[in-house]
Enzyme design. Structure first.
Site, PDB file in Angstrom:
ATOM      1  N   LYS A  86       0.840  -1.206   0.000  1.00  0.00           N
ATOM      2  CA  LYS A  86       0.000   0.000   0.000  1.00  0.00           C
ATOM      3  C   LYS A  86       0.873   1.254   0.000  1.00  0.00           C
ATOM      4  CE  LYS A  86      -4.429  -1.110   0.120  1.00  0.00           C
ATOM      5  NZ  LYS A  86      -4.329  -2.381  -0.552  1.00  0.00           N
ATOM      6  N   LYS A  93      -8.834 -10.281 -12.370  1.00  0.00           N
ATOM      7  CA  LYS A  93      -9.819 -10.749 -11.400  1.00  0.00           C
ATOM      8  C   LYS A  93     -11.130  -9.969 -11.586  1.00  0.00           C
ATOM      9  CE  LYS A  93     -10.137 -11.197  -6.424  1.00  0.00           C
ATOM     10  NZ  LYS A  93      -9.539 -10.963  -5.133  1.00  0.00           N
ATOM     11  N   LYS A  96     -15.603  -4.849  -9.691  1.00  0.00           N
ATOM     12  CA  LYS A  96     -16.502  -3.776 -10.079  1.00  0.00           C
ATOM     13  C   LYS A  96     -15.728  -2.584 -10.628  1.00  0.00           C
ATOM     14  CE  LYS A  96     -20.258  -1.452  -7.762  1.00  0.00           C
ATOM     15  NZ  LYS A  96     -21.091  -1.519  -6.578  1.00  0.00           N
TER      16      LYS A  96
END
Ligand code: SF4
Length: 325
Positions: free
Chosen positions: A113, A193, A196
């Site tokens: 991250k 993958k 949305k």
């Protein structure tokens, strides 16, 4: 007699897609048979990466709506929103006092991250595993369904629990991993993958027409430029979905694809029919829930009440053991 107490949390991502269903929700539904289950929409976790929160409330509601339509049963499971039980933030703070910072800084997802969102390396991101430990321990859950990739996170939670128990006396069960095969569901682009945000997904709540339309636009084996080209079902995403949704015909589809006896259009149409058939009960249940205004909110309020009762007990014990006045 139940086998144990399961805790699982999911970030509120709004309406769920078949990747979410095959990867997690169907397992949630099954676990209800043998375990006492606690399912949580972890909205506070979402804040570690979300900078724009205006959809958070709506996304939480829509995700839970889909959970209920898919078969999560509020009579059998506790279904609630993380931030509705404030005790979790207190336990997070207290557990942070027994967690060495270097344990957190070595976490692979944190390091990742730091690279992917260098402009927003916030404190919550470092403390994420501590909050996750608080989520599980607040309800004294002993079982956590995880995929192999999440094992290091759970191991860290176990280390934090062990340290707390060592310092203040046996309080929390060390959560055990319930290794679950979370299949990787590829999106309609066939390479990434299903997600949305990548717009390569099939929403559970979409209409049959919309589902068919999206499937018809999906990528297949690039070798099949013409109907007469032999195909390679093993590299085709549509075929993978057939394995789940049309399992009784996969041998026939594979053979016809390799022998160019079926075209991709017909193959996709067949898949659309299978998926729409499989989703019919979900859509029916969703419509029933939609006809009961306020039902999702009612479930979440009831779930938070039940979760809070356990959380308050745990916090009384924790404060006592830590010697807080
Ligand atoms: Fe894929 Fe079916 Fe086309 Fe074969 S016929 S490439 S399995 S969509």
């Amino acid at each position: 007699m139940k086998k144990g107490r399961v805790f699982s949390g999911a970030r509120p991502t709004g309406r769920q897609h078949i990747g979410n269903y095959l990867g997690a929700i169907q397992n949630y539904v099954k676990l209800q048979e043998d375990y006492e289950c606690i399912y949580c929409a972890v909205d506070i976790h979402a804040l570690t990466t979300l900078e724009d929160t205006h959809l958070l409330r709506e996304n939480t509601r829509e995700m839970v709506f889909d959970w209920l339509a898919a078969g999560l049963d509020p009579e059998r499971s506790i279904i609630f929103v993380q931030s509705h039980v404030h005790e979790v933030t207190e336990l997070h703070t207290l557990l942070s006092m027994v967690t060495p910072v270097n344990w957190l800084l070595r976490v692979a997802t944190f390091k990742e991250k730091v690279k992917t969102q260098p402009h927003n390396v916030n404190y919550g991101l470092v403390g994420y595993p501590v909050l996750m430990t608080a989520d599980i321990s607040l309800y004294k859950a002993d079982t956590v369904p995880v995929g192999e990739d999440q094992l290091p996170h759970l191991e860290l939670a176990r280390e934090i629990v062990r340290r707390f128990n060592y310092l203040f006396g046996e309080t929390f069960p060390e959560p055990q991993a319930k290794l679950t095969n979370f299949p990787l569901v590829l999106g309609l682009d066939g390479v990434r993958k299903m997600s949305k945000s990548l717009d390569n997904h099939l929403e559970l709540a979409a209409t049959p027409e919309e589902t068919t339309r999206r499937i018809m636009s999906a990528y297949t084996d690039p070798a099949r430029q013409f109907k007469t080209d032999p195909g390679h079902p093993d590299i085709c995403n549509i075929f993978r979905l057939h394995e789940t949704y049309t399992p009784e015909r996969t041998a026939e589809i594979a053979e016809n694809c390799r022998g160019a006896a079926i075209g991709c259009v017909a193959c996709k149409q067949m898949l659309a029919e299978s998926i729409n058939q499989a989703l019919a009960p979900f859509r029916q249940r969703r419509a029933e829930i939609a006809a009961r205004p306020g039902y999702v909110e009612e479930v979440l309020a009831g779930g938070a009440d039940r979760a809070r009762a356990t959380a308050r007990e745990t916090m009384r014990e924790v404060r006592e053991k830590m010697g807080l006045p």
